[in-house]
Every structure is written in structure tokens, then in C-alpha cells.
Design a protein around this motif. Structure first.
Motif, PDB file in Angstrom:
ATOM      1  N   THR A 165       1.207  -1.157  -0.268  1.00 56.57           N
ATOM      2  CA  THR A 165      -0.148  -0.306   0.073  1.00 56.57           C
ATOM      3  C   THR A 165       0.755   1.047  -0.320  1.00 56.57           C
ATOM      4  O   THR A 165       1.759   1.258   0.990  1.00 56.57           O
ATOM      5  N   CYS A 166       0.435   2.290  -0.690  1.00 56.05           N
ATOM      6  CA  CYS A 166       1.723   3.653  -1.527  1.00 56.05           C
ATOM      7  C   CYS A 166       0.394   4.543  -1.254  1.00 56.05           C
ATOM      8  O   CYS A 166      -0.688   4.356  -2.006  1.00 56.05           O
ATOM      9  N   VAL A 167       0.474   5.458  -0.350  1.00 58.74           N
ATOM     10  CA  VAL A 167      -0.432   6.573   0.194  1.00 58.74           C
ATOM     11  C   VAL A 167       0.994   7.711  -0.783  1.00 58.74           C
ATOM     12  O   VAL A 167       2.145   8.235  -1.011  1.00 58.74           O
ATOM     13  N   LYS A 168       0.134   8.820  -1.651  1.00 57.64           N
ATOM     14  CA  LYS A 168       0.818   9.122  -2.260  1.00 57.64           C
ATOM     15  C   LYS A 168       1.185  10.485  -1.437  1.00 57.64           C
ATOM     16  O   LYS A 168       0.286  10.889  -0.570  1.00 57.64           O
ATOM     17  N   ASP A 169       1.923  11.728  -2.378  1.00 57.92           N
ATOM     18  CA  ASP A 169       3.083  12.131  -1.608  1.00 57.92           C
ATOM     19  C   ASP A 169       1.555  13.464  -1.967  1.00 57.92           C
ATOM     20  O   ASP A 169       0.481  13.882  -2.769  1.00 57.92           O
ATOM     21  N   SER A 170       2.138  15.334  -1.226  1.00 56.57           N
ATOM     22  CA  SER A 170       1.676  15.850  -1.597  1.00 56.57           C
ATOM     23  C   SER A 170       1.414  16.324  -3.278  1.00 56.57           C
ATOM     24  O   SER A 170       0.745  17.441  -3.887  1.00 56.57           O
ATOM     25  N   ALA A 171       2.233  15.978  -3.773  1.00 58.84           N
ATOM     26  CA  ALA A 171       2.599  16.437  -6.099  1.00 58.84           C
ATOM     27  C   ALA A 171       1.954  15.052  -6.364  1.00 58.84           C
ATOM     28  O   ALA A 171       1.309  15.230  -7.635  1.00 58.84           O
ATOM     29  N   GLY A 172       1.018  14.053  -5.678  1.00 61.10           N
ATOM     30  CA  GLY A 172       0.415  12.443  -6.248  1.00 61.10           C
ATOM     31  C   GLY A 172       1.696  11.401  -6.560  1.00 61.10           C
ATOM     32  O   GLY A 172       0.848  11.096  -7.280  1.00 61.10           O
ATOM     33  N   HIS A 173       2.387  11.590  -5.960  1.00 61.63           N
ATOM     34  CA  HIS A 173       3.312  10.760  -6.691  1.00 61.63           C
ATOM     35  C   HIS A 173       3.083   9.527  -5.351  1.00 61.63           C
ATOM     36  O   HIS A 173       3.215   9.850  -4.472  1.00 61.63           O
ATOM     37  N   ALA A 174       3.510   8.135  -6.397  1.00 66.71           N
ATOM     38  CA  ALA A 174       3.467   7.049  -5.394  1.00 66.71           C
ATOM     39  C   ALA A 174       4.469   6.591  -4.743  1.00 66.71           C
ATOM     40  O   ALA A 174       4.229   5.702  -4.025  1.00 66.71           O
ATOM     41  N   GLY A 175       5.489   7.234  -4.550  1.00 62.83           N
ATOM     42  CA  GLY A 175       6.753   6.863  -4.222  1.00 62.83           C
ATOM     43  C   GLY A 175       7.568   5.727  -5.171  1.00 62.83           C
ATOM     44  O   GLY A 175       8.923   5.268  -4.458  1.00 62.83           O
ATOM     45  N   PHE A 176       7.725   5.544  -6.652  1.00 60.84           N
ATOM     46  CA  PHE A 176       8.390   4.594  -7.037  1.00 60.84           C
ATOM     47  C   PHE A 176       8.314   5.108  -9.042  1.00 60.84           C
ATOM     48  O   PHE A 176       6.886   5.893  -9.546  1.00 60.84           O
ATOM     49  N   ARG A 177       9.372   4.546  -9.430  1.00 59.79           N
ATOM     50  CA  ARG A 177       9.209   4.685 -10.414  1.00 59.79           C
ATOM     51  C   ARG A 177       9.342   3.526 -11.208  1.00 59.79           C
ATOM     52  O   ARG A 177       9.858   2.708 -10.806  1.00 59.79           O
ATOM     53  N   PHE A 178       8.768   3.073 -12.885  1.00 63.26           N
ATOM     54  CA  PHE A 178       8.809   1.724 -13.234  1.00 63.26           C
ATOM     55  C   PHE A 178       9.200   2.506 -14.944  1.00 63.26           C
ATOM     56  O   PHE A 178       8.749   2.900 -15.485  1.00 63.26           O
ATOM     57  N   LYS A 179       9.441   1.372 -15.468  1.00 60.26           N
ATOM     58  CA  LYS A 179       9.555   1.063 -17.129  1.00 60.26           C
ATOM     59  C   LYS A 179       8.884   0.129 -17.930  1.00 60.26           C
ATOM     60  O   LYS A 179      10.231  -1.282 -16.888  1.00 60.26           O
ATOM     61  N   GLU A 180       8.662  -0.495 -18.148  1.00 56.20           N
ATOM     62  CA  GLU A 180       7.911  -1.162 -18.644  1.00 56.20           C
ATOM     63  C   GLU A 180       7.408  -1.884 -17.808  1.00 56.20           C
ATOM     64  O   GLU A 180       7.361  -2.955 -17.846  1.00 56.20           O
ATOM     65  N   GLY A 181       7.130  -2.056 -16.990  1.00 58.38           N
ATOM     66  CA  GLY A 181       6.417  -2.004 -16.093  1.00 58.38           C
ATOM     67  C   GLY A 181       7.515  -2.731 -14.703  1.00 58.38           C
ATOM     68  O   GLY A 181       6.275  -3.506 -14.162  1.00 58.38           O
ATOM     69  N   ARG A 182       8.493  -2.615 -14.967  1.00 62.06           N
ATOM     70  CA  ARG A 182       9.199  -2.678 -13.813  1.00 62.06           C
ATOM     71  C   ARG A 182      10.104  -1.853 -13.215  1.00 62.06           C
ATOM     72  O   ARG A 182      10.109  -0.621 -13.672  1.00 62.06           O
TER      73      ARG A 182
END
Length: 125
Positions: free
Chosen positions: A27-44
Motif C-alpha cells: 500500500t502506497c500513500v501518494k505525496d502532496s504532488a500525487g506521486h506514489a513513491g516509485f518509478r517503473f519502465k515497461e512495468g518493471r
């Protein structure tokens, strides 16, 4: 013990049985900018934002996103996955799978089945 089940109304008991021992739900809580806290490329997942709820809740790199709030996202383009995550309110639950397991699963499924998977949103029962 399962005494609470014995007392519950059988018409209101629902079980979801999944045989996916390598999957993890985070479970991820988005920050004030609406980001979930991770980055991905091609689903990875390739980067975890330091100090984010994703980092605090155990998100790992070299894992693939397979569900967002119960919706299958395997085989979707990154732009579509981003859209699905963005349309969620503040809390997003993602299911991830280690890259080695995901690679094996995709290899066994074949590309034609990947294109025809059900990506509909789960419905309330």
C-alpha cells in the motif's frame, strides 16, 4: 481461530483464494504532488523514492507491477499504468512480483495471451 466465521452470516462471507506465493501487495500513500513513491519502465520497478511510503512499506526494485487496486495490469503500456495510478485517490495498493518469476510467467503465457488478458476493474460483490 476462526470463531468470527462461525458467528458471521454465511450470505456475507467471501473468500479470495490466490495461489501466488511470490506476489506481494504494497500500500502506497501518494505525496502532496500525487506521486506514489516509485518509478517503473515497461512495468518493471527501477527506482524507489527515498522516504516515500513505498520505501517504508517494503517496495523493491527489480519487481514487476501486476495489479493496481486489484486490477490486472500485466501487458499494459506504462502510460496506461500511470493513468490508472493517477486516477486513484490518495492510497494505491499495488501487487508486485519478482522479475525472475514474472519473466517465467510471461514466457509461459506467450505474447498472444498477454494481449488478450482481462484488464477490467474489479467489481464490488
Amino acid at each position: 481461530t476462526i470463531r468470527f466465521l462461525e458467528k458471521a452470516d454465511p450470505a456475507h462471507i467471501q473468500f479470495a483464494v490466490r495461489d501466488r506465493p511470490f506476489e506481494r501487495t504494497i500500500t502506497c500513500v501518494k505525496d502532496s504532488a500525487g506521486h506514489a513513491g516509485f518509478r517503473f519502465k515497461e512495468g518493471r520497478i527501477n527506482e524507489i523514492v527515498e522516504g516515500s511510503s513505498a520505501a517504508r512499506n517494503g517496495m523493491l526494485t527489480d519487481h514487476y507491477l501486476v495489479e493496481v487496486d486489484g486490477q490486472n495490469i500485466v501487458g499494459l503500456e506504462d502510460e496506461e499504468i500511470i493513468r490508472i495510478i493517477k486516477e486513484k485517490e490518495r492510497v494505491v495498493t499495488v501487487t508486485v512480483m519478482p522479475a525472475f518469476v514474472y519473466g517465467h510467467m510471461v514466457e509461459c503465457l506467450g505474447s498472444s495471451l498477454m494481449k488478450h488478458m482481462d484488464h477490467s476493474k474489479p467489481t464490488e460483490m
